[in-house]
Design a protein around this motif. Structure first.
Motif: not given
Length: 301
Positions: A88-89, A97, A129, A137, A144
């Protein structure tokens, strides 16, 4: 009942490499399916075809009745995916996110806080993050994948980085999703975790499907022995009816490997004796996996 996932004669080649060869299986709603195999067995390629990221070289793939490679929104919005290595960013927070992915999936933002609470990240929702551990994560990746309440969930090594308590909660959550009618495909090397949790097991090797069924069905096919172990009552003779194959273990227990046709009679012999304890251990998923892989190697296909 129409299968939620249906693969028929699916093959996939990358130049001279045959990653998947003539694989067929169907999955129905309301079941947890374990897809197991060694590295390079074709698991990830199969998942990518179910996601519509790559097209098969031969055969057909249907997810929720559609070809996933067409990008049909009715499939994409009802399909959840967790890759083995989530990325992820790092500059975004956990909440940001999920907002980003909910927009991509057109899932709405109303469930974001609830999902973060469900995966144990409510307290870290507003942290970047980059500050998350690997396990955090992974949990964000699971949240997600669950956006939009998917009817089909494809999870690749989903418990990587999770502690035992988080793994227990994760599987409890999957049970709830299954009970609500979702189809869940788990690709994992953690076979001991999957035992007792998967309704259906598909074993692949060298691009081929080499076994497919419930754990009990695979045990009947494999005909591996069941291990029976008894602890005799104090002062009793250290032998049982049923022959010389009982062996002494640790000086105070007797053990035998029972063929399927002998299991009931050996259990009767055990309970007729004066015993203090009895354990019956059927073939594990690890043992079944090794058995079917060995058969495949001997076949040399």
């Amino acid at each position: 009942m129409t299968p939620t996932i249906d693969l028929s004669g699916v093959s996939k080649s990358f130049g001279p490499i045959h990653a998947v060869r003539d694989v067929s299986f169907s999955l129905k709603e309301g079941e947890i399916v374990a897809l197991v195999g060694h590295n390079g067995a074709g698991k990830t390629t199969l998942i990518k075809m179910m996601l519509g990221l790559i097209r098969p070289s031969a055969g057909t793939v249907r997810v929720l009745g559609e070809d996933p490679s067409t990008g049909a929104p009715e499939v994409r919005t009802r399909l959840g995916y967790l890759p083995e290595n989530v990325s992820f960013n790092p500059a975004l927070t956990g909440t940001e996110t999920l907002r980003f992915y909910s927009a991509l999936k057109r899932a709405g933002r109303g469930q974001i806080r609830g999902l973060l609470e469900r995966v144990g990240l409510a307290g870290a929702a507003d942290r970047r993050v980059r500050t998350y551990s690997k396990g955090m994560r992974q949990r964000l990746g699971l949240a997600q994948a669950l956006l939009g309440q998917p009817k089909v969930l494809l999870l690749d090594e989903p418990t990587t980085g999770l502690d035992p308590a988080s793994r227990r909660d994760f599987y409890r959550f999957l049970d709830e999703l299954r009970d609500s009618g979702s189809t869940i495909l788990l690709s994992s090397h953690a076979l001991s975790e999957l035992e007792g949790r998967a309704d259906h097991v598909i074993i692949v090797g060298r691009g081929l499907k080499i076994a497919d069924g419930t754990l009990d069905e695979l045990r009947r096919i494999a005909r591996l022995p069941t291990r029976i172990r008894v602890k005799l009552a104090e002062g009793k003779e250290r032998r049982l009816e049923g022959g010389r194959d009982w062996r002494e273990v640790n000086g105070h227990m007797l053990e035998i490997d029972a063929a399927p046709e002998d299991k009931v009679e050996l259990l009767r012999a055990a309970v007729r004796a004066e015993i203090a304890d009895l354990d019956v251990t059927p073939p594990t998923l690890d043992e079944l996996y090794a058995h079917f892989q060995d058969i495949e190697k001997e076949a040399g296909r």
